[in-house]
Design a protein around this motif. Structure first.
Motif, PDB file in Angstrom:
ATOM      1  N   HIS A 146      35.214  44.486  41.503  1.00 45.50           N
ATOM      2  CA  HIS A 146      35.588  43.077  41.404  1.00 45.50           C
ATOM      3  C   HIS A 146      35.034  42.343  42.609  1.00 45.50           C
ATOM      4  O   HIS A 146      34.431  42.949  43.494  1.00 45.50           O
ATOM      5  CB  HIS A 146      37.107  42.923  41.290  1.00 45.50           C
ATOM      6  N   ASP A 150      36.446  42.470  50.288  1.00 50.93           N
ATOM      7  CA  ASP A 150      36.349  43.825  50.838  1.00 50.93           C
ATOM      8  C   ASP A 150      35.573  44.767  49.918  1.00 50.93           C
ATOM      9  O   ASP A 150      35.526  45.971  50.145  1.00 50.93           O
ATOM     10  CB  ASP A 150      37.744  44.385  51.148  1.00 50.93           C
ATOM     11  N   HIS A 151      34.932  44.204  48.861  1.00 51.86           N
ATOM     12  CA  HIS A 151      34.101  45.010  47.948  1.00 51.86           C
ATOM     13  C   HIS A 151      32.676  44.483  47.851  1.00 51.86           C
ATOM     14  O   HIS A 151      31.816  45.128  47.253  1.00 51.86           O
ATOM     15  CB  HIS A 151      34.753  45.055  46.556  1.00 51.86           C
ATOM     16  N   ASP A 241      40.542  48.112  42.502  1.00 46.44           N
ATOM     17  CA  ASP A 241      41.844  47.739  43.051  1.00 46.44           C
ATOM     18  C   ASP A 241      42.930  47.726  41.976  1.00 46.44           C
ATOM     19  O   ASP A 241      43.874  46.929  42.023  1.00 46.44           O
ATOM     20  CB  ASP A 241      41.772  46.370  43.750  1.00 46.44           C
ATOM     21  N   HIS A 286      41.479  52.566  47.984  1.00 50.71           N
ATOM     22  CA  HIS A 286      42.111  52.092  49.215  1.00 50.71           C
ATOM     23  C   HIS A 286      43.159  53.077  49.754  1.00 50.71           C
ATOM     24  O   HIS A 286      43.806  52.776  50.762  1.00 50.71           O
ATOM     25  CB  HIS A 286      42.789  50.739  48.976  1.00 50.71           C
TER      26      HIS A 286
END
Ligand SMILES: [Zn+2]
Length: 302
Positions: A146, A150-151, A241, A286
């Motif tokens: 997505h 942080d990706h 996520d 994560h």
């Protein structure tokens, strides 16, 4: 007689692929050289380390006591298949924004909405890919779970790869003001990338059933997970996520910032069913403790 048996085996493999929804044209053009079994044996999965993200479990409706470890890992993954090299996610810290010293370096990031985040990172994505023998130029395919910051940090470095994305996710990414914590400057170059708009719930990336993008919307409009079928390790689903802390899964908790909570509930149910059906492991990207135990590039899983 031997020839006859071999021909039947190839036909059976093709029939399986056709049955799984892959079009005949693609089968004929791409599947003739490699059988599914051969492809699976040679698939490699590299775990790339994107550092340690400081986090607050309250954002996931959990307490410090619930989670034990409040920090989250940041991960990306490289899947090497005989028909292409796929990068899954691109980290939280742009390589060009910091200098590796050999020791962990703390980076403070200010997101476009003013929120601050801290990521402690040791090695650049580029260095880890290069050490594995796959510089960015060798990456043929890019898929993001997505578009949250942080990706996507190093997405622009892979703009020459073919980008696999769902239409609603792409629309959200290039909206005037993307919802949620996004850093559009890190993925702006994808706008002109060669793009495959993924429409199927389960999209077979290389046509042999070994690497499948599965729709898992809710965290963002077009959030997805990635299934990789490895010869020795077995099936692995990379979570994106869908969960962050493993306690979201065991205690049935949702983040406070979902695009659509109802969709996330449905996606979690569908992915749990997929895991059971394919007898796969779920790797929560994560999950700090689970990620710490994985071997990292240039070592790999097969
Ligand atoms: Zn994330």
């Amino acid at each position: 007689m031997m020839k006859h048996v071999k021909a039947l085996a190839v036909l059976a493999a093709i029939a399986t692929v056709v049955a799984s929804g892959f079009s005949r044209t693609n089968v004929v053009s791409g599947f003739s050289q490699t059988t599914a079994a051969q492809a699976q044996t040679s698939i490699k999965l590299y775990v790339l380390d994107g550092g340690v993200l400081e986090s607050d479990p309250a954002r996931y409706r959990l307490t410090k006591e619930d989670v034990g470890t409040t920090q989250l890992s940041v991960a990306a993954y490289l899947i090497v298949h005989p028909r292409g090299v796929l990068l899954w996610d691109t980290g939280a810290v742009p390589d060009e924004s910091w200098k590796p010293t050999g020791s962990p370096v703390q980076q403070r990031l200010v997101l476009p909405d003013g929120q601050e985040r801290s990521v402690t990172i040791r090695s650049s994505l580029n260095a880890q890919l290069t050490a594995s023998g796959y510089s960015p130029a060798r990456v043929t395919h890019l898929a993001l779970s997505h578009y949250h910051w942080d990706h996507t940090a190093n997405a622009n470095a892979f703009a020459r790869a073919t980008w696999l994305v769902r239409q609603n996710e792409r629309d959200a990414m290039f909206a005037d003001k993307p919802l949620g914590t996004a850093t559009p400057m890190t993925y702006s170059a994808l706008k002109t990338s060669k793009t495959i708009i993924v429409t199927a719930d389960e999209h077979d990336v290389f046509g042999d059933g070994a690497v499948i993008l599965k729709s898992a919307p809710g965290h963002t409009p077009g959030h997805q997970v990635l299934f990789v079928k490895l010869a020795k390790t077995g099936g692995v689903v990379l979570s994106g996520d869908l969960y962050h802390y493993p306690q979201e899964r065991t205690m049935n908790r949702l983040p406070t910032f979902e695009f659509n909570e109802e969709q996330t509930r449905g996606a979690r149910k569908a992915v749990e069913e997929f895991l059971a059906r394919t007898k796969s492991q779920l790797w929560i990207q994560h999950d700090f403790n689970a990620h710490a135990k994985l071997k990292k590039a240039p070592e790999y899983y097969q």
